[in-house]
Design a protein around this motif. Structure first.
Motif, mmCIF file in Angstrom:
data_model
loop_
_atom_site.group_PDB
_atom_site.id
_atom_site.type_symbol
_atom_site.label_atom_id
_atom_site.label_comp_id
_atom_site.label_asym_id
_atom_site.label_seq_id
_atom_site.Cartn_x
_atom_site.Cartn_y
_atom_site.Cartn_z
ATOM 1 N N GLU A 614 -38.205 -57.634 67.617
ATOM 2 C CA GLU A 614 -36.921 -57.606 67.997
ATOM 3 C C GLU A 614 -36.258 -56.164 67.397
ATOM 4 O OE1 GLU A 614 -35.227 -59.725 69.516
ATOM 5 O OE2 GLU A 614 -36.358 -61.698 69.354
ATOM 6 N N ARG A 615 -35.035 -55.716 67.943
ATOM 7 C CA ARG A 615 -34.557 -54.540 67.643
ATOM 8 C C ARG A 615 -33.099 -54.583 66.930
ATOM 9 N NH1 ARG A 615 -35.508 -50.053 71.419
ATOM 10 N NH2 ARG A 615 -33.184 -49.616 71.328
ATOM 11 N N PHE A 616 -32.915 -53.515 66.167
ATOM 12 C CA PHE A 616 -31.828 -53.531 65.330
ATOM 13 C C PHE A 616 -30.446 -53.633 65.908
ATOM 14 C CE2 PHE A 616 -28.723 -51.684 61.968
ATOM 15 C CZ PHE A 616 -28.903 -52.338 60.911
ATOM 16 N N ASP A 617 -30.484 -53.288 67.112
ATOM 17 C CA ASP A 617 -28.995 -53.388 68.106
ATOM 18 C C ASP A 617 -29.222 -54.521 69.045
ATOM 19 O OD1 ASP A 617 -31.298 -52.640 69.767
ATOM 20 O OD2 ASP A 617 -30.343 -50.890 70.246
ATOM 21 N N GLY A 624 -34.025 -61.676 71.512
ATOM 22 C CA GLY A 624 -32.932 -60.395 71.780
ATOM 23 C C GLY A 624 -31.859 -60.730 70.320
ATOM 24 N N LEU A 625 -32.443 -60.831 69.334
ATOM 25 C CA LEU A 625 -31.652 -61.112 67.900
ATOM 26 C C LEU A 625 -31.053 -59.679 67.611
ATOM 27 C CD1 LEU A 625 -33.995 -63.538 66.027
ATOM 28 C CD2 LEU A 625 -31.984 -64.118 67.510
ATOM 29 N N THR A 626 -30.014 -59.979 66.914
ATOM 30 C CA THR A 626 -29.319 -58.514 66.360
ATOM 31 C C THR A 626 -29.575 -58.656 64.736
ATOM 32 O OG1 THR A 626 -27.203 -59.818 65.781
ATOM 33 C CG2 THR A 626 -27.209 -58.440 68.003
ATOM 34 N N ALA A 627 -29.118 -57.483 64.276
ATOM 35 C CA ALA A 627 -29.565 -57.210 62.952
ATOM 36 C C ALA A 627 -29.053 -58.221 61.938
ATOM 37 C CB ALA A 627 -28.977 -55.760 62.429
ATOM 38 N N ASP A 628 -27.939 -58.941 62.018
ATOM 39 C CA ASP A 628 -27.562 -59.905 61.305
ATOM 40 C C ASP A 628 -28.356 -61.096 61.359
ATOM 41 O OD1 ASP A 628 -24.131 -59.407 62.286
ATOM 42 O OD2 ASP A 628 -25.329 -58.250 60.781
ATOM 43 N N HIS A 629 -29.225 -61.282 62.194
ATOM 44 C CA HIS A 629 -29.882 -62.458 62.218
ATOM 45 C C HIS A 629 -31.569 -61.985 62.061
ATOM 46 C CE1 HIS A 629 -26.566 -63.245 64.785
ATOM 47 N NE2 HIS A 629 -26.554 -64.585 64.265
ATOM 48 N N SER A 638 -41.271 -54.119 61.711
ATOM 49 C CA SER A 638 -41.402 -53.677 63.146
ATOM 50 C C SER A 638 -41.487 -51.988 62.950
ATOM 51 C CB SER A 638 -39.690 -53.794 63.530
ATOM 52 O OG SER A 638 -39.410 -53.086 64.743
ATOM 53 N N VAL A 639 -41.064 -51.331 61.925
ATOM 54 C CA VAL A 639 -41.400 -49.881 61.712
ATOM 55 C C VAL A 639 -42.902 -49.786 61.379
ATOM 56 C CG1 VAL A 639 -40.939 -47.998 60.013
ATOM 57 C CG2 VAL A 639 -39.086 -49.593 60.747
ATOM 58 N N ALA A 640 -43.446 -50.479 60.677
ATOM 59 C CA ALA A 640 -44.863 -50.449 60.376
ATOM 60 C C ALA A 640 -45.906 -50.677 61.565
ATOM 61 C CB ALA A 640 -45.454 -51.164 59.337
ATOM 62 N N ASP A 641 -45.473 -51.825 62.263
ATOM 63 C CA ASP A 641 -46.277 -51.840 63.614
ATOM 64 C C ASP A 641 -46.167 -50.950 64.815
ATOM 65 O OD1 ASP A 641 -45.911 -54.310 66.352
ATOM 66 O OD2 ASP A 641 -47.639 -53.271 65.450
ATOM 67 N N THR A 642 -44.689 -50.508 64.743
ATOM 68 C CA THR A 642 -44.378 -49.233 65.859
ATOM 69 C C THR A 642 -45.208 -48.193 65.544
ATOM 70 O OG1 THR A 642 -42.459 -50.455 66.254
ATOM 71 C CG2 THR A 642 -42.697 -48.066 67.004
ATOM 72 N N PHE A 673 -34.336 -49.684 64.988
ATOM 73 C CA PHE A 673 -34.941 -49.802 63.666
ATOM 74 C C PHE A 673 -33.670 -49.905 62.464
ATOM 75 C CE2 PHE A 673 -38.160 -47.122 65.889
ATOM 76 C CZ PHE A 673 -39.291 -48.153 65.929
ATOM 77 N N ASP A 674 -34.200 -50.518 61.353
ATOM 78 C CA ASP A 674 -33.169 -50.556 60.375
ATOM 79 C C ASP A 674 -33.138 -49.297 59.785
ATOM 80 O OD1 ASP A 674 -32.645 -52.966 57.616
ATOM 81 O OD2 ASP A 674 -31.827 -51.015 57.587
ATOM 82 N N PRO A 675 -31.843 -48.339 59.428
ATOM 83 C CA PRO A 675 -31.947 -47.228 58.937
ATOM 84 C C PRO A 675 -32.448 -47.075 57.521
ATOM 85 C CG PRO A 675 -29.784 -47.647 59.934
ATOM 86 C CD PRO A 675 -30.663 -49.060 60.069
ATOM 87 N N GLN A 676 -32.277 -48.325 56.771
ATOM 88 C CA GLN A 676 -32.726 -48.211 55.226
ATOM 89 C C GLN A 676 -34.301 -48.088 55.396
ATOM 90 O OE1 GLN A 676 -31.010 -51.627 53.160
ATOM 91 N NE2 GLN A 676 -28.963 -50.530 53.113
#
Length: 691
Positions: A614-617, A624-629, A638-642, A673-676
């Motif tokens: 899933e993506r942050f947006d 198709g989940l957003t960051a809140d979910h 997601s960052v490590a896999d990408t 991706f999540d900025p943090q």
């Protein structure tokens, strides 16, 4: 075969102190003198080289001045004569004059005229143009290059515009220098060997006379003491103040020992006399007993009458005792019911958790509450190191190191319980001489009960309660209650271990499936391991709590388990993927969630695996989940896999450079991706910790 370490230690222990000390002193002296000798040899070599350098430079200057004087006098033909005379010296290997191109203009050897000098001499002239000698190491020749400049006196026969008329090149042999150096080296080595021999002899004589001889005399005196000859055991050693004092103390000890033996012999004689007197006293006492028996028979009738009266009084006492006993039993019954109720509640609570840390904390808090103990702790045994580790402690007065280990030493309560496999009650530690009052956990023990934790007949640890809250002592009922709790705890610990082993078995099985998938494809081999490593580093940098970090690690290992349900031909397809192919591949997160559904303890991990694409947006798949979910674990994964996917070769493209992959991830922070997470990952990359 290699020698056993214990045998080496015993063999070393049998070496005498004399040999050890002499060996250490001799080794130290050899090393020190060897170092001094080496330093002297290096100093000699440096001095001889410096002398040769100065000699070569002075000789070159002298020859050049002779040439300048001859040319100033208009006697240019004298230059060749000077060269020939100098060439006759045994230390001069060769001497000639060459121009700035290296061509020899004049030489003591006419055959060299017109030839070219060695490259190293020409380079030395052009690089430095100073009077700095250099060495032709392959020929053992010391070479000096000196320019002959065009002076005012030379303008009558040389063009004034020419700065350098020629270059004087003198080759001096180093054979004489090496002979001198060899003589100095031999003298230094001989003096060092002589000094070492003298030092060894002096130290050996000193040790044998002042140490070894007095010790042998003391050993001989000790042998006489063993044989009981105290008179001859006296020593008189005056070789040194220390040995004199040792001899005096030894004589005093022998005298004191003899006095003790004499005193013991005298006491034994007195005891024998007392025993004989006691035998006569017993005979008289037996006669008195016989008389007393006769008097007792007379008094029996009176006693019988008195017994009848006492029976009536005893009946009254028994009625009162029965009433008191009934009241005491009622109190004990109430206490027993309370303890059984506490055990029942503790059993329910213990069976409600499979985590060892929570289990130990629950056991100790309930146990200390029921037994009314101020301090309670559980120690687990490591059979390999024969030491105990602190699994949990409550009520400790000081903060303890969780990595602290406690060796099984004499005087330890847990050591006794583990060796005997029996519970132990120590009412008053001050009266228990074989046990230490001060605990290695940092408190003073007043009263202690300790029970073993046993699984399948083996002791795995102990549970201990120390110091009553009200200041009284523990009793047998407290020990029985703690033993019952220990039995419950052993079963619960065994169940928790079995549950953990079952979890590990499940994880190992599923991880093996993931490894099997990756092994079939050289492009994805090791992907899950690398992604797991990245996730661990990112989680540590972001300060995730242990439970979250554990779920993240498990999800990273299993995130591609859903590819089991994808056709292997599609996974290895090198051609351009169709829309249907992409739709099929995007189902692997949901397939992975479905595969792990029967494994109950991975219920939280399933959601992370379903969300890792899933993506942050909200533009990701499959839902198709957003960051809140999205869970924080899914964002990290997601960052490590990408990153690993972009930096690994694929059938349809080559791997990207890691710096370029990081740049791509940073550009999509806030969208994909999540900025943090991206910030933490970029910091790890730039610190080099991802390698």
């Amino acid at each position: 075969p290699q020698e056993d370490p214990d045998s080496m230690i015993r063999r070393t222990a049998h070496i005498s102190l004399k040999h050890k000390i002499l060996g250490i002193i001799l080794i130290t002296m050899v090393m020190a003198i060897s170092l001094i000798t080496w330093h002297n040899l290096r100093t000699q070599k440096a001095m001889l080289t410096r002398i040769a350098t100065e000699h070569s430079r002075v000789l070159a200057d002298t020859i050049r001045n002779s040439f300048i004087t001859a040319m100033a006098a208009g006697e240019n033909d004298q230059v060749a004569s000077i060269l020939a005379n100098i060439q006759r010296s045994s230390s001069i290997e060769s001497i000639h004059i060459f121009d700035e191109t290296g061509r020899i203009l004049m030489s003591a050897n006419p055959e060299e005229i017109g030839s070219v000098v060695d490259t190293i001499d020409l380079i030395a002239f052009h690089d430095t143009q100073k009077l700095i000698p250099h060495v032709h190491e392959e020929d053992e020749i010391f070479c000096t290059v000196v320019p002959i400049r065009n002076s005012q006196a030379c303008h009558q026969c040389h063009d004034a515009a020419k700065e350098i008329l020629g270059v004087l090149n003198v080759h001096i042999s180093l054979k004489d220098l090496e002979s001198l150096q060899k003589s100095g080296r031999e003298a230094t080595l001989l003096s060092s060997i002589g000094m070492l021999t003298l030092v060894i002899l002096v130290i050996s004589w000193f040790f044998l006379y002042y140490v070894d001889s007095p010790i042998r005399r003391l050993i001989g005196a000790m042998t006489l003491v063993e044989q009981g000859d105290f008179e001859k055991a006296r020593t008189d050693i005056q070789t040194s103040a220390e040995m004199t004092q040792l001899s005096t103390k030894f004589n005093a000890m022998v005298e004191h020992l003899r006095e003790l033996i004499d005193t013991k012999v005298r006491h034994e004689k007195e005891l024998a006399v007392k025993q004989e007197q006691l035998v006569h006293h017993e005979e008289i006492q037996n006669m008195n007993i016989t008389l007393e028996d006769r008097l007792k028979e007379i008094e029996y009738l009176n006693i019988t009458l008195e017994e009848r009266i006492e029976e009536i009084e005893e009946a009254n006492y028994k009625i009162a005792d029965l009433a008191s006993e009934l009241e005491s039993k009622n109190t004990s019954l109430v206490m027993t019911v309370n303890r059984l109720s506490a055990l029942y509640k503790m059993g329910l609570a213990v069976n409600s958790t499979m985590e060892l840390d929570r289990l130990f904390d629950l056991l100790l808090r309930k146990s200390t509450e029921v037994i009314q103990a101020r301090i309670g702790y559980i120690l687990m045994l490591d059979p390999k190191t024969q030491s105990l580790s602190i699994e949990k402690i409550v009520g400790a007065p000081t903060q303890l190191d969780p990595q602290m280990t406690i060796p099984l030493l004499p005087g330890g309560v847990s050591k006794w319980v583990i060796e005997t496999c029996q519970p132990l009650l120590i009412k008053d530690m001050r009266e228990a001489g074989q046990f230490n009052v001060n605990s290695m956990l940092g408190f003073t023990r007043e009263t202690v009960i300790c029970a073993p934790l046993v699984i399948k007949g083996e002791v795995i640890g102990t549970i201990t309660a120390a110091n009553k809250v009200d200041g009284t002592f523990f009793n047998a009922d407290d020990l029985e209650l703690l033993s019952t709790i220990a039995a419950q705890a052993s079963v619960a610990i065994n169940n928790a271990r079995l549950y953990k082993e079952q979890q590990l078995t499940y994880l190992a099985t599923v991880q093996a499936l993931v490894s099997a998938i990756e092994a079939s494809d050289p492009y994805t081999r090791g992907h899950s391991e690398r992604v797991t490593r990245y996730c661990q580093l990112i989680g540590g940098a972001m300060g995730l709590n242990p439970d979250t970090a554990k779920r993240l690690e498990q999800a990273a290992v299993l995130h591609d388990i859903g590819k089991i349900g994808i056709d292997i031909g599609l996974l290895h397809k090198e051609e351009l993927l169709t829309g249907k192919d992409i739709e099929t591949l995007q189902q692997h997160p949901l397939i992975g969630e479905k595969i792990l559904e029967p494994i109950h303890f991975l219920r939280d991990v399933r959601g992370i695996i379903a969300q890792h694409h899933e993506r942050f947006d909200g533009q990701g798949y499959p839902l198709g989940l957003t960051a809140d979910h999205l869970s924080i674990e899914a964002r990290v994964l997601s960052v490590a896999d990408t990153f690993d996917a972009m930096t690994s070769d694929r059938p349809y493209r080559a791997a990207l450079p890691k710096a370029l992959a990081l740049q791509e991830i940073e550009e999509h922070a806030g969208s994909q991706f999540d900025p943090q997470v991206v910030t933490a990952f970029a910091a790890l990359f730039r610190e080099g910790r991802l390698e």
